[in-house]
Structures are given as C-alpha cells and as structure tokens.
Design an enzyme around this catalytic site. Structure first.
Site, PDB file in Angstrom:
ATOM      1  CD  GLU A  13       0.788   8.155  -0.950  1.00 12.56           C
ATOM      2  OE1 GLU A  13       0.183   7.470  -1.791  1.00 12.56           O
ATOM      3  OE2 GLU A  13       1.495   9.131  -1.243  1.00 12.56           O
ATOM      4  CB  CYS A  60       3.508   0.407   1.307  1.00 10.26           C
ATOM      5  SG  CYS A  60       3.467   2.155   1.034  1.00 10.26           S
ATOM      6  CB  CYS A  63       6.967   3.516   3.138  1.00 10.65           C
ATOM      7  SG  CYS A  63       5.346   4.246   3.308  1.00 10.65           S
ATOM      8  NE  ARG A 476       2.623   8.102   5.787  1.00 11.18           N
ATOM      9  CZ  ARG A 476       3.447   8.146   4.742  1.00 11.18           C
ATOM     10  NH1 ARG A 476       4.514   7.394   4.707  1.00 11.18           N
ATOM     11  NH2 ARG A 476       3.198   8.942   3.728  1.00 11.18           N
ATOM     12  CB  SER A 499      -1.458   4.118   8.993  1.00 13.29           C
ATOM     13  OG  SER A 499      -0.629   5.185   8.558  1.00 13.29           O
ATOM     14  CB  CYS A 543       0.850   5.802   4.798  1.00 15.78           C
ATOM     15  SG  CYS A 543       1.365   4.947   3.299  1.00 15.78           S
ATOM     16  CB  CYS A 546       1.661  -0.677   3.988  1.00 10.50           C
ATOM     17  SG  CYS A 546       2.016   0.464   5.312  1.00 10.50           S
TER      18      CYS A 546
END
Lengths: 564, 178
Positions: A13, A60, A63, A476, A499, A543, A546
């Site tokens: 993502e 995001c 999520c 995550r 992330s 991801c 975001c």
C-alpha cells in the site's frame, strides 16, 4: 558492482522505492525512499480533540480502525480518562479481527506471490494437491475435484490475458521452489481467503455501525448502546453472530493459514538466514484486559541486539524523529513528537530521475529513533518481546512452529522469521478473540452496561493545557499518536506510524532503517528480476499509504527496475 | 425492493482535497434522499479490496470518482461498458489500482457486476486538505444530479428523508466537519 533501482515496489500500500548496490550477487548496501509526501497532521491543528479520530481514520484508506483507536487513546491519555471495561473488550474485538483479517490478506494476496508461482499451479496434478493438503490439515475443501475446479477457473482467467492482481510478478524465476501441487494448493487458498475475509470483517459492520468506516469510536469509550433485548443496541443476537464469525476466523487460521505457512516455509528454510536487519525490536503491547487500558495481553517492550535474555521497558519520551535525510524543514536536532513539525522542504531532483543522491535528503519518510537507536516494529517485534517475556501462549505457538520447521529461535531473526511471526501472531489473536467476547458477555450479564465514560466530555472540565499519547500495536506494528491540547483545541498532533520506523532512511549518524539493514546480504539470482528483494521488503508488510501521501507527480505507472 | 440490486459507490480520500469528490457526492446524496431497498449508496473511501463483499450480488454498479480526463479542472465524464475496460488500461483515476483490482477479483470470484457506469470529474489539485477546489466544488451538484439521472434510468426514484439526517443508530457522525 551493479546499482539497481526498484520503483515502485509492487503489492504494497503506498509508494516505496529501493536503491541498492550489488556485489558478487549480493546486496551490499540499500536505501529506502518514499517519493510521496505526508503531512496530514497539519489539518488537525485548531480542531476539537474529540473529533481528531474522525480525520485520522482517513489518514490511510487501508487501516481505518488503527488510526481511530490510536487517536482516541491519545486524547484519553491527555485528559486522564478511564475507558470502561466493556468498551475495552469491544475495542479488542474490533482491532483483533482487523489484525487477523489484515495478516491473512497480506499472506495470501501480497506476500505469497513472492514464494508461490501461480503459473506453475496450472501444471499441477489436482489429485497430488489433494493428497498434499490432506496430509497437512483436516480442512473440508481438500478434494481433487475441488482443486481441479480451481485450476480450471484460473486457467480461464489467465487465458483472457487480464492478470489483475497477479500481474507484475517474476513467474518462472528460478528462486521459486515449490512443486506445482503445492502452488495449486496455495492458489486455491488465495481464492478462499477472499471469500473468508469478506465474511469475517462483517464484525466491523456490527460493532462499527456504519461500514466500511467505523463510526462508533468515541473519546471515553464506544458509542454503541448495550442492551441484550433491544433491536438497536448491541443485543444477544448480534453477540451470537459475532461469536459465529470469530469461530469461522479461528478455524481458517488454524486449518488453512498456519498449515500453508508451514508448508511453504519448509521449502524456503535458507531464508531463515537472510534478511535479519538491525536486530532491535520494539512493541507497544496490546489488548487491555482491564478498564483504562491496563494489563496488556501482549506485553510491551524492547529487545536490543537480538538479546532475548533481556526485555527493556518502553518510555514514549525516548521517541524522537530525525529529518537529516528527509525532505522536511529541520534545525539539525531530533524532536519528540510533541514538539515535532511536518514542514515540507523538497530538495531532490525533478522527476523523472534515475538515481537519488543518498548522501543528501532522499525520502519523504522521517527517521524515528528510540533513545537514538533504530528499531524494527511489527509482528516479529511483538512475538520476540512476548517470547522473551515468558508469555505462555506465545511461547507455545513459537515452539510449535520452530519444532515443525526443525530450526532454533535464532531462525526468527530473518525474512522467514518475520513471515512466520505474522502467522503466529494471527493464530494467537484468533484463538484469544472468542475469549474476549466471552468476557464481554459475562460482564454484561453481570449487570455492567457501561460503555462510555463521559465525566470529561465537556471541554470546561479540561485543564487549559494538556498533552498525551496513544499507543496501538497495529497489524504492521508500533503506532503512536501524540497530541497537545490548549484551550480546548489541538495545538499539535503527530503520528509516528509503523512503516515510518521500518521504512526509515538514515539518521544524522548514518544509522540505517529496518528495510535498509535487512536487505544487506540478500542474494540476487538476477539483478534485473530482484524477486529476493521483494521477499524481504514484503516480509515487513509495508504500508506507505499513511507514512506518506499524495499521488506521485511523476506518475510512475509501471514498475521500473534499472540496473546500471 | 429494487431488483436487480444497485450499488452507488463514491471513492476517494476526504483529506486529500479534490481526491475526495466522489465521497462528498455520496454524503450529499445520503443527507438529502432516502433510497428504496436494493439500492445501497456507500462511501467507499479508498478501501480497495475491503469493499469486495459489498459487490456480491450487485447487478448494477455506479462509481463516482475523481478521474484524470486530460481536460480542465471540473470537466465531467461518463464512462460505461467497454469504455471502462479501455480506460482502465490507461492512467485514469488515482484509485485505479484499487478499483481495477477490486473488479478483477470480483470477476475471478464470479460476481463482477454485469452493468457498470462511472461518473467522474477532473480534479484540480490533490494534496493534503479538506476543501475541494472551486472548479470541482461547483460540479458536486452536477454529479449528484448525474447519479439521480442514472438511477432514474434504472427505475429508481429516491424520496426526501422523513427524519432529520443524523438520527440513526450512530450518534457521533460528525457530518458538520465536512
């Protein structure tokens, strides 16, 4: 020496670019860069803190719940609000099923294609697949007829030339090791997982009211009335329906995901020695078992230098972000999120460009550090901290997986370990979810219908200035929202997302981030088809949607792999 | 109950200026009209595959989204049938990957909607912010009317709400924020 660039990394993502140097068939140095800008925090300044979660859930598209929960927790922490037991249990169910769904989707839809060659599945003998599947699990859909049907469906789809989600892969690459029969089994389960996920996530529609964006979060608890006999509230029928869906979630994880994970992993054991990375792991802990966010089921903690004999406590004041290699205004000092800013200052080349100068600023991702050290966050961090803390269910699940694969705990510090840890976490949460529902029901039956603490709902009851943080260990990994409130309004708001930790560029001292470190030593069969890099990057489940934002003005439509 | 079932799906990110136009059209429709059973009007955000189960059983899909038309900001476009398949092969919408993957997976699962229409508008800018640019904001009403025209063609006439919006089960819907 070859220099390679992969831009963008697919099946994640958001947008991620990797530059790497390759010597003698191995990656010797790597740089992780996101070429999209972030800065959503700025639109929160001046708003009502009670509304923040409604904006952050749009951080995001993927999520939504994780940014809602971190946000309400940040405000509750700042205003010292104790969330009632029922609301904690409902939140546990919402975030727990989110995690289970997210991890299964990641395994089958984003990560499996790094290990499973879909095109090889077309050549499988369905009877052989049925025999293999039956040897692994009692799952009812294990007949030769069933697998033949899947194979035919897939053949028809591929014949149309519209590969869709299967496009952009390195089919036929020699690093694929599974026999065709195992490939067919995994592909069939890829399709089953799609059906399964759209069923189990209905729990969000029941507990979140308006789906797909849950509307029932509220600072101080949940906005869902509990009344066992009413049509409108959370009643006995709805609780029973949730129970049925949780059971469905659990059996799929136990009978399909975990057996598939172990079967695939057994063909790729060399990946237990690749992709280890920085060796520092941090988790914020999760799943309160008492009112007010107390007694976390998964413990919080930090492991340094792979030393499982010692778990260090987490202190949010030691988190700070560097922007020395990130395209933001900075004063050369790291800042705690309460004092952080997000002022864009792009100094990179005009797109399209071939190489980023990694001695300068080279990413839109900031570099968060804990006590000055880079950290890996995510399922592996959660599982390692729980394992080292003596968490009994985690120890049992980890030892089961290590035994079945015939490897020791040191195998966990790897790409394979990261992927296995995600499965272990899913199993543990899927098994625990029905128990949390049971506790909720027992508490309601005991006469406690409290769902919201409104003592501090009125801004008149707030101090003139307040500051807080909200931790959530998301699918995550460690997610933190930090808030400062002044005169009833948001003065500053910063999110440090999982992330950001993992995709971090280098900091002022040149310390690499988790992706950058994990890629060093990765073998590459063919630098023009860097499947092995994708394996390690995907093992983190990036991801960047975001961590950063904005459509790339360069409009990269196709993945480009440059080798020079 | 309308049969075949219809889904009106607005796609986009509300905190990314013009990117969120599809969702704003949906919010406006939900505030001003009530739709008969069998017609779902949904804010899909940018959820991609998470929207899969809402497509199950849908016979007619109407998507509202920001679309790269090549024209000036505010340019409206209507695509249907084969035009959509062609459009998907080129760069079209910021959510193209999500939407395209969603539809392909639905097809693989055997429930892709047989009939599909996309109503779009050319965005002016897409960056962090919760306001639409004026050229796109001016077209929200045209898109709302466009949705009503498509629905009428499918035999659906919505009614005005009989209760004030926001009185449903979920109290803290902060519509005023948008």
């Amino acid at each position: 020496m070859a220099k390679i660039v992969i831009d963008p990394i697919t099946r994640i993502e958001g947008h991620l670019r990797i530059q790497a140097e390759v010597n003698d068939g191995r990656v010797t140095e790597a740089w992780s860069s996101s070429t999209m800008f972030r800065g959503i925090e700025k639109i929160l300044q001046g708003r009502d803190p009670r509304d923040a979660w409604y904006f952050t859930q749009r951080f995001c598209g993927v999520c939504t719940t994780v940014h809602s929960i971190a946000s309400v927790r940040a405000v509750e922490n700042a205003l010292n609000i104790t969330v009632p037991y029922n609301a904690e249990m409902i939140r546990n169910i919402i975030i727990g099923i989110q995690l289970v769904q997210d991890h299964v989707i990641h395994f089958y839809h984003l990560h499996a294609l790094d290990w499973v060659d879909i095109t090889s599945a077309l050549k499988a003998d369905p009877a052989g697949t049925a025999a293999l599947a039956a040897s692994l699990s009692p799952w009812p859909l294990n007949s030769a007829t069933y697998f033949k049907g899947v194979q035919e469906k897939l053949t028809a789809f591929v014949a149309k030339g519209r590969l869709g989600p299967f496009a952009n892969a390195y089919w036929g690459h020699p690093a694929y090791k599974l026999p065709p029969e195992a490939n067919l089994m995994a592909t069939a389960h890829y399709l089953e997982a799609l059906d399964w996920q759209r069923e189990v996530i209905k729990i969000h529609a029941i507990l979140g009211s308006k789906n797909p964006h849950p509307q029932t979060f509220v600072v101080g608890g949940m906005a869902i009335p509990i009344d066992l006999n009413s049509q409108n509230g959370l009643n006995a029928d709805k609780l029973a329906e949730i129970g049925g869906l949780l059971k469905k979630a659990k059996s799929f994880v136990e009978q399909v995901y975990i057996p598939d994970l172990l079967a695939v992993a057994s063909y790729y054991k060399e990946w237990a020695g690749i992709g280890g990375g920085i060796g520092n792991y941090m988790t914020y802990g999760e799943y309160p078992q008492a009112a007010g966010g107390k007694k976390l089921w998964f413990p919080s903690g930090i492991i340094l230098n792979r030393d499982l004999s010692r778990v260090h406590p987490v202190d949010h004041r030691k988190v700070a972000e560097y922007v020395d290699h990130s395209w933001y205004e900075g004063d050369g000092q790291p800042h705690h999120p309460w004092d952080g800013s997000t002022e864009a200052h792009y100094t990179g080349p005009t797109p399209p460009y071939a190489m980023l100068d990694t001695n300068q600023k080279y990413s839109w991702v900031k570099a968060p550090r804990y006590g000055g050290q880079a950290m890996e966050v995510g399922p592996l961090a959660k599982i390692l901290v729980a394992y080292a803390s003596g968490h009994v269910p985690t120890k049992g699940a980890v030892d089961m997986v290590l035994n079945k694969l015939g490897v020791g705990p040191e195998a966990l510090f790897s790409t394979l370990g990261r992927t296995a840890a995600r499965g272990i976490e899913t199993l543990l949460v899927a098994q625990e979810l029905p128990l949390w529902l049971g506790k909720l029901i027992a508490n309601i039956k005991g006469g406690d219908l409290t769902i919201h603490n409104n003592e501090k709902w009125d801004p008149e009851s707030w101090p003139r200035e307040a500051a807080g943080y909200g931790f959530h260990d998301a699918p995550r990994g460690a997610l933190g929202h930090w808030i400062r409130i002044k005169d009833g309004q948001i003065l500053n708001y910063q999110a440090v997302v999982p992330s950001t930790w993992n995709a971090s560029p280098r900091d002022a001292r040149g310390q690499t981030g988790a992706y950058e470190a994990a890629l060093v030593g990765t073998p590459l069969h063919d630098p023009a088809k860097p499947l092995e890099i994708l394996r390690t990057i995907h093992s983190f489940d990036p991801c960047l949607a975001c961590a950063v934002h904005l459509v790339d003005p360069g409009g990269n439509e196709l993945i480009k792999v440059q080798v020079s | 109950m309308i049969d075949p079932a219809i889904l009106v799906l607005g796609i986009g990110n509300l905190v990314m200026t013009d990117d969120g136009v599809g969702v704003r059209v949906i919010l406006s429709l939900q505030d001003r009209y009530r739709f008969p059973g069998g017609v779902t009007v949904m804010d899909g955000g940018t959820l991609g595959l998470d929207l899969l189960h809402y497509l199950d059983g849908v016979q007619r899909l109407l998507v509202v989204d920001a679309v790269e038309t090549g024209g000036v900001a505010g340019t409206l476009v209507r695509l249907a049938g084969e035009e959509l398949n062609i459009a998907f092969r080129t760069k079209l919408s910021p959510h193209q990957m999500g939407l395209q993957d969603l539809l392909l997976v639905a097809e693989l699962q055997g429930f892709a909607p047989p009939e599909m229409v996309l109503l779009g508008v050319q965005p002016g800018e897409i960056e962090m912010g919760i306001e639409l640019t004026p050229a796109v904001a001016d077209q929200v009403e045209s898109l709302v009317q466009g949705v009503l025209v498509e629905l009428a063609r499918w035999g659906v006439i919505p009614t005005a709400p009989d209760t004030p919006p926001g009185r449903e089960e979920s109290p803290p819907v902060h519509r005023r924020l948008w």
